[in-house]
Structures are given as structure tokens and as C-alpha cells.
Design an enzyme around this catalytic site. Structure first.
Site, mmCIF file in Angstrom:
data_model
loop_
_atom_site.group_PDB
_atom_site.id
_atom_site.type_symbol
_atom_site.label_atom_id
_atom_site.label_comp_id
_atom_site.label_asym_id
_atom_site.label_seq_id
_atom_site.Cartn_x
_atom_site.Cartn_y
_atom_site.Cartn_z
ATOM 1 N N HIS A 211 32.632 30.235 45.751
ATOM 2 C CA HIS A 211 33.175 31.536 45.371
ATOM 3 C C HIS A 211 32.112 32.604 45.598
ATOM 4 C CE1 HIS A 211 36.777 30.271 42.634
ATOM 5 N NE2 HIS A 211 36.782 29.662 43.792
ATOM 6 N N CYS A 242 39.678 31.730 40.116
ATOM 7 C CA CYS A 242 40.146 30.707 39.179
ATOM 8 C C CYS A 242 40.672 31.409 37.939
ATOM 9 C CB CYS A 242 39.029 29.738 38.801
ATOM 10 S SG CYS A 242 39.559 28.472 37.606
#
Length: 307
Positions: A211, A242
Site C-alpha cells: 500500500h 483496507c
């Protein structure tokens, strides 16, 4: 400098991990358009659906419909992947006819409880049951070790714990292990060291799911390659994150990652111009600009000279 590989595989996860983080539910037709755009650019493995409780993740409620629609796209070498978190999930995946699944084991107990309602040890046991059923059905299966570099609830994660869990999931049948920087907190030396440790301990293919929350995604990708990673998850435009981890913003953009690797002499098998066309498709689907940078700056050298 360590030897760089001649090629790297990029797995497109946007149709699942990207769209599940969007505030609106995307239609099945638009999901199939997204998958087709990725396939046109040369991507072969695409995470297309999530076989999870639709009440928790309503964006993924049409998993079976997406799988059913893939045949109409006409890409015979497309390898769709479905996310599975439990035995009910593998039942649905097998019934839908998908050939590959990915299961998640969160490496910290607090995050695992919030994400899946169980401890990490319980998640490993669930994986073992899922793996057995996948093997019996002839379905390829891998595991993502989530929050492998750091946890939003427990902070830093001991690398030895991650290595031990990697050994456990491989012993239970994982043919591939993905290390996920779910929080987007990792830095390059940490990434290289952990990837190298997992490669050495397991001997299986190691994929990285990075990420870009703190703008270290591409740097971590280079470090992961040096550690022995052979595949990366990414999403067109860098959409996703997420929903169960505070502050976990976008995935590494597929097009930015491919551009970087191509410039380093590492083949991805992808067409950069068609990836940028795919970014336009994604922006239309989500209805807002995406964070990826290549779509803004364009390819280099430019095809047309500057005025």
C-alpha cells in the site's frame, strides 16, 4: 547491487481490493469492463471477486455473477482469483468454478479479530481446512499474510512471527505466500529483509501486496525484488485500501509499477499505453480521479513533442 530478475509478474487486484473500498456499489457489468481492460493490457492473474459475507462487504455481493460473466470476455488465458476467508467461501468459490483462491491470515490477533472475528492461530486453522478443500477440488490456493510489516492496532510486528506463520501456512498447503503491507508503513530495508527471510524459510513463490499510504510503495517494490519477490499485487490507478484498517489508503498503481520495472529492464509482459487506457476505464467506473501518477504525467519519452 544484487542481481535483478529479468521479469516480474503483476497481479491486478483492483476489481476486488480496489472496488471494495469504494463508497458505492459497482455494477457487475462495470466490474467485467474493468477486468477486460486489465486483460487487454496483458495482465493474466486478476483478483476478480470476494466470497465473503455480503452484509460486511456489499460491494462484493455479485461474486458468482462476475465469475459467470468472465467467459464472455474472451480471454482464454485469464486466471481469475477469488478471495476466500472460510469454508463457506471455498464452497461458493468451487461452485462458481473459479480455478484459484487466495486466503487471508492476519498476523496480529487484534487486527485478525476485527477483520475476521478470530485469532491468528484460528485463522491458520481455517486456512488449513480451506486448503484441504481447495486441493480436493483442484483449485490453486495461496495465502496473504496481512499486516506483515505493521499493524494499525498493535504497531510493529516481529519479523520472526511473520516467518513462522509463513512456514505454517506453507506446511498447510499454500503454494504462494503474499506479504501484505496493509497499513502502508513499511520501509525498503525492512521489506527486503522480510521478503528474503520468508523466501529462505519457505522456498515458495513470494508475492508482495504493498500500500502507498505513506508514499513508500514503489521504493518497497524495488526492495522486495532485491529480497526475492517474484510477483506483486497492484490496482489500476492505485485505488483501494483496507476498510478494516484505519489509514490504509491506496494500493500501488499497476501502471506506475509497470513503468518503473520496464525502466529498470524488468519485463512485466504488460503494455503501458493500454494500462493507461485501463486507468481511464477505472476513473469512469469509480467516478473520481485516481491517485496513480503515470496517468497524469504520461509516458516518457513522449510520443508527441512538446509545443
Amino acid at each position: 547491487m544484487s542481481q535483478l530478475p529479468s521479469s516480474i509478474e503483476i497481479v491486478e487486484v483492483g476489481p476486488r481490493d480496489g472496488l471494495q473500498d469504494e463508497p458505492v456499489v459497482v455494477s457487475t457489468a462495470d466490474k467485467l469492463a474493468y477486468i477486460a481492460a486489465a486483460a487487454r493490457a496483458g495482465i493474466r492473474r486478476v483478483e476478480v471477486a470476494s466470497f465473503v459475507n455480503p452484509k460486511r462487504v456489499p460491494q462484493m455481493a455479485d461474486a458468482e455473477a462476475v465469475i459467470s460473466g468472465l467467459a464472455e470476455l474472451g480471454y482464454d488465458n485469464l486466471r481469475p482469483i477469488g478471495l476466500v476467508l472460510n469454508e463457506r467461501g471455498i464452497e461458493r468459490a468451487a461452485a462458481a468454478g473459479i480455478g484459484e483462491i487466495n486466503c487471508v491470515v492476519v498476523v496480529t490477533d487484534t487486527f485478525s479479530q476485527r477483520n475476521q472475528g478470530m485469532t491468528t492461530a484460528q485463522a491458520v486453522a481455517v486456512w488449513a481446512a480451506v486448503s484441504a478443500r481447495a486441493s480436493a477440488a483442484g483449485i490453486r490456493a495461496g495465502v496473504t499474510l496481512s499486516a506483515a510489516f505493521g499493524c494499525a492496532y498493535e504497531g510493529r510486528v516481529d519479523p520472526a512471527r511473520v516467518v513462522r506463520l509463513a512456514e505454517e501456512v506453507v506446511a498447510a498447503g499454500a503454494g504462494e505466500v503474499a506479504l501484505a503491507d496493509t497499513v502502508g508503513c513499511a520501509v525498503p530495508n525492512q521489506t527486503e529483509d522480510l521478503v528474503a527471510a520468508v523466501v529462505a524459510a519457505t522456498g515458495v513463490k513470494v508475492r508482495c501486496h504493498l500500500h502507498n499510504s505513506r508514499n513508500t510503495g514503489l521504493a518497497n517494490a524495488v526492495a522486495a525484488v532485491r529480497g526475492g519477490a517474484t510477483a506483486f499485487d497492484a490496482s489500476l490507478g492505485g485505488i483501494g485500501g483496507c476498510p478494516f484498517s484505519p489509514g490504509a489508503t491506496g494500493n500501488v498503481p499497476t501502471e506506475d509499477l509497470a513503468y518503473m520495472f520496464h525502466g529498470m529492464g524488468i519485463d512485466t509482459g504488460l503494455d503501458l499505453a493500454l494500462l493507461l487506457e485501463g486507468v481511464k476505464v477505472v476513473e469512469r467506473i469509480v467516478g473520481h480521479p485516481v491517485p496513480g501518477m503515470l496517468g497524469k504525467a504520461g509516458l516518457f519519452p513522449r510520443v508527441t513533442p512538446l509545443a
